[in-house]
Design an enzyme around this catalytic site. Structure first.
Site, short mmCIF file in Angstrom:
data_model
loop_
_atom_site.label_atom_id
_atom_site.label_comp_id
_atom_site.label_asym_id
_atom_site.label_seq_id
_atom_site.Cartn_x
_atom_site.Cartn_y
_atom_site.Cartn_z
N TYR A 165 -18.04 14.93 -15.64
CA TYR A 165 -18.42 13.53 -15.52
C TYR A 165 -19.37 13.35 -14.33
O TYR A 165 -19.10 13.85 -13.23
CB TYR A 165 -17.14 12.69 -15.35
CG TYR A 165 -17.42 11.26 -14.97
CD1 TYR A 165 -18.24 10.45 -15.75
CD2 TYR A 165 -16.87 10.71 -13.82
CE1 TYR A 165 -18.50 9.14 -15.39
CE2 TYR A 165 -17.11 9.40 -13.45
CZ TYR A 165 -17.94 8.62 -14.23
OH TYR A 165 -18.21 7.33 -13.88
N ARG B 3 0.85 -1.20 0.00
CA ARG B 3 0.00 0.00 0.00
C ARG B 3 0.88 1.25 0.00
O ARG B 3 0.61 2.22 -0.69
CB ARG B 3 -0.98 0.00 1.20
CG ARG B 3 -1.73 1.29 1.35
CD ARG B 3 -3.02 1.20 2.17
NE ARG B 3 -2.94 0.35 3.32
CZ ARG B 3 -2.25 0.63 4.44
NH1 ARG B 3 -1.58 1.76 4.53
NH2 ARG B 3 -2.23 -0.22 5.44
N LYS C 126 -9.23 5.02 -19.08
CA LYS C 126 -9.63 5.46 -20.41
C LYS C 126 -8.44 5.36 -21.38
O LYS C 126 -7.93 4.28 -21.61
CB LYS C 126 -10.23 6.86 -20.32
CG LYS C 126 -11.30 6.98 -19.22
CD LYS C 126 -12.50 6.12 -19.52
CE LYS C 126 -13.55 5.97 -18.46
NZ LYS C 126 -13.50 6.59 -17.19
N ASP D 47 -8.73 17.68 -14.76
CA ASP D 47 -9.00 16.30 -15.18
C ASP D 47 -8.63 16.22 -16.66
O ASP D 47 -9.32 16.79 -17.52
CB ASP D 47 -10.49 16.00 -14.94
CG ASP D 47 -10.86 14.57 -15.32
OD1 ASP D 47 -10.14 13.94 -16.11
OD2 ASP D 47 -11.90 14.08 -14.82
C1 LIG Z 1 -13.60 12.65 -17.34
C2 LIG Z 1 -13.67 11.56 -16.31
N1 LIG Z 1 -13.11 11.77 -15.11
C3 LIG Z 1 -13.13 10.81 -14.15
C4 LIG Z 1 -13.73 9.59 -14.36
C5 LIG Z 1 -13.73 8.55 -13.27
O1 LIG Z 1 -12.79 7.57 -13.53
P1 LIG Z 1 -12.90 6.03 -13.04
O2 LIG Z 1 -14.09 5.45 -13.71
O3 LIG Z 1 -11.60 5.45 -13.46
O4 LIG Z 1 -13.07 6.09 -11.55
C6 LIG Z 1 -14.31 9.33 -15.61
C7 LIG Z 1 -14.94 8.03 -15.86
O5 LIG Z 1 -15.72 7.89 -16.79
C8 LIG Z 1 -14.27 10.34 -16.60
O6 LIG Z 1 -14.83 10.16 -17.81
#
Ligand SMILES: Cc1ncc(COP(=O)(O)O)c(C=O)c1O
Length: 403
Positions: free
Chosen positions: A119, A67, A216, A191
């Site tokens: 998101y 961890r 992604k 992000d």
């Molecule tokens: C732009 C964006 N940020 C954050 C996330 C969250 O990521 P995770 O699904 O890996 O937790 C997503 C997931 O679809 C996303 O599209």
């Protein structure tokens, strides 16, 4: 026994051999990497272990408990730092776990200004998890950075930017937001999931923290859930590494390996994603049955100039609305697709289609999502790297269900 967090250990391992001088397409392959110390393995071995033997209490080879640190995860963390032109990388169990660590830098009473069109899971994390702990969120349309300035109070501690936004593909001027954040001594986190560092490097534009859903494009093959943070400031890195270890949502060794492997082809995949994205976007724009197409590469996109300035390509995320379509018309179209898979997520080699109102953005109240343009008939595409003609023909046949 685990001996607890030791920030000095984190910093030493995260900062090892960054190979800063390489260009991006080489950094994806070599950045922050070195052959494995044991046998010279070219790919980092998957150190599938929870703990590490010690000769004497506290006497070990740099790792004590997975961890707090694991060699495979550290290899990924170095790669993340390298491709984002940062200094310290941190790998988490998911994108949301990475975001969760950022918000835990704050205290009750602090305020966050966030992109309004983001998101749905990020919105849910802010509103349903952190608001009950006394952190307040303001959701602002950041296409005009002046609106951010207007929302700042003495309690504002973090600005959260998602650009291009999900699913409306608005582009936010990171440099302009960073100037505001710096003037008011507020942390700026971006992000960068949609763009990836192939297209946009937020730290270069003044952000303090870059966040990724590595699930992604970084992973790229729809086979892993993972997240990442990259920063330049050592004190910030130490605070985040402390939270990573103390809260424990770390990226496991196997998942770290998969993301690391994905990053090695990021530049070639992104090149094809961008080419296919353009072809599909142009097709949709020219189709008489399509009312609106959202893609920042169009010259008439409201933020095209900002996109041209801060992005090295316009990506492969596209949203569109068929003419006069209802919620059920949009559902019929996505059900009829055969090459595009109807699925949550994005950024994999295969093309995916989604219906935000019922899928990714279902956790945002209807009036809230409609304010930012996420209407019932909106369809979102993640254009993959298949042959583009197959993708266009698939869309064509799916649109025929409305005839
Ligand atoms: C732009 C964006 N940020 C954050 C996330 C969250 O990521 P995770 O699904 O890996 O937790 C997503 C997931 O679809 C996303 O599209």
């Amino acid at each position: 026994m685990e001996t607890g967090p030791n920030p000095n250990t984190f910093v030493r391992t995260l900062n090892a051999n960054m190979k800063k001088s390489l260009r991006f397409n080489s950094k994806t392959i070599h950045g922050g990497q070195e052959p494995d110390k044991a046998y010279g393995a070219v790919m980092p071995p998957i150190y599938q272990t929870s703990t590490f033997a010690q000769r004497s209490p506290g006497e070990h080879k740099g790792y004590e408990y997975s961890r707090s640190g694991n060699p495979t995860r550290n290899a990924l963390e170095n790669a993340l730092a390298s491709i984002e032109n940062g200094t310290y990388g941190l790998a988490f169990a998911s994108g949301l776990a990475a975001m969760d660590a950022v918000v835990k830098l704050l205290s009750p009473g602090d305020e966050v200004i966030s992109t309004n069109d983001l998101y749905g899971g990020s919105y849910r994390l802010f509103r349903r998890i952190f608001e009950p702990f006394g952190i307040h969120f303001h959701f602002v349309d950041m296409q005009d950075p002046g609106r951010i300035e207007a929302a700042i109070t003495p309690k504002t501690k973090l600005i959260w930017v998602e650009t291009p936004t999900n699913p409306m593909m608005n582009v936010i001027d990171i440099k302009a937001v960073s100037a505001i954040a710096k003037e008011h001594h507020i942390l700026l986190a971006v992000d960068n999931t949609f763009a990836t560092p192939y297209i946009q490097q937020p730290l270069e534009l003044g952000a303090d923290i870059v966040m990724h859903s590595a699930t992604k494009y970084l992973g790229g093959h729809s086979d892993v859930i993972a997240g990442g943070l990259v920063v330049r400031n050592q004190e910030l890195a130490e605070k985040l590494a402390f939270i990573q270890n103390a809260s424990g949502a770390v990226c496991g060794p196997m998942d770290s390996y998969l993301v690391l492997r994905g990053i090695k082809t990021l530049h070639v995949r992104m090149q094809r994603h961008c080419e296919n994205g353009e072809k599909v976007a142009e097709f949709l724009k020219g189709h008489p049955g399509i009312e609106q197409v959202y893609w920042p590469g169009f010259k008439d996109h409201p933020n095209h100039e900002v996109a041209r300035e801060q992005m090295n390509g316009y990506g492969a995320m596209i949203s569109f609305v068929p003419n006069g379509a209802s919620y059920s018309d949009a559902v019929r179209i996505v059900e009829a697709l055969k090459v595009f898979t109807l699925a949550e997520s994005l950024g994999g080699v295969e093309s995916l289609a989604g219906h935000p109102a019922s899928m990714t953005h279902a956790s945002i109240p209807r009036e809230e999502r409609e304010k930012s343009g996420v209407t019932d008939a909106l369809i979102r595409l993640s254009v993959g790297i298949e042959y583009y003609r197959d993708l266009i023909e698939d869309l064509q046949q799916a649109f025929s269900v409305l005839k």
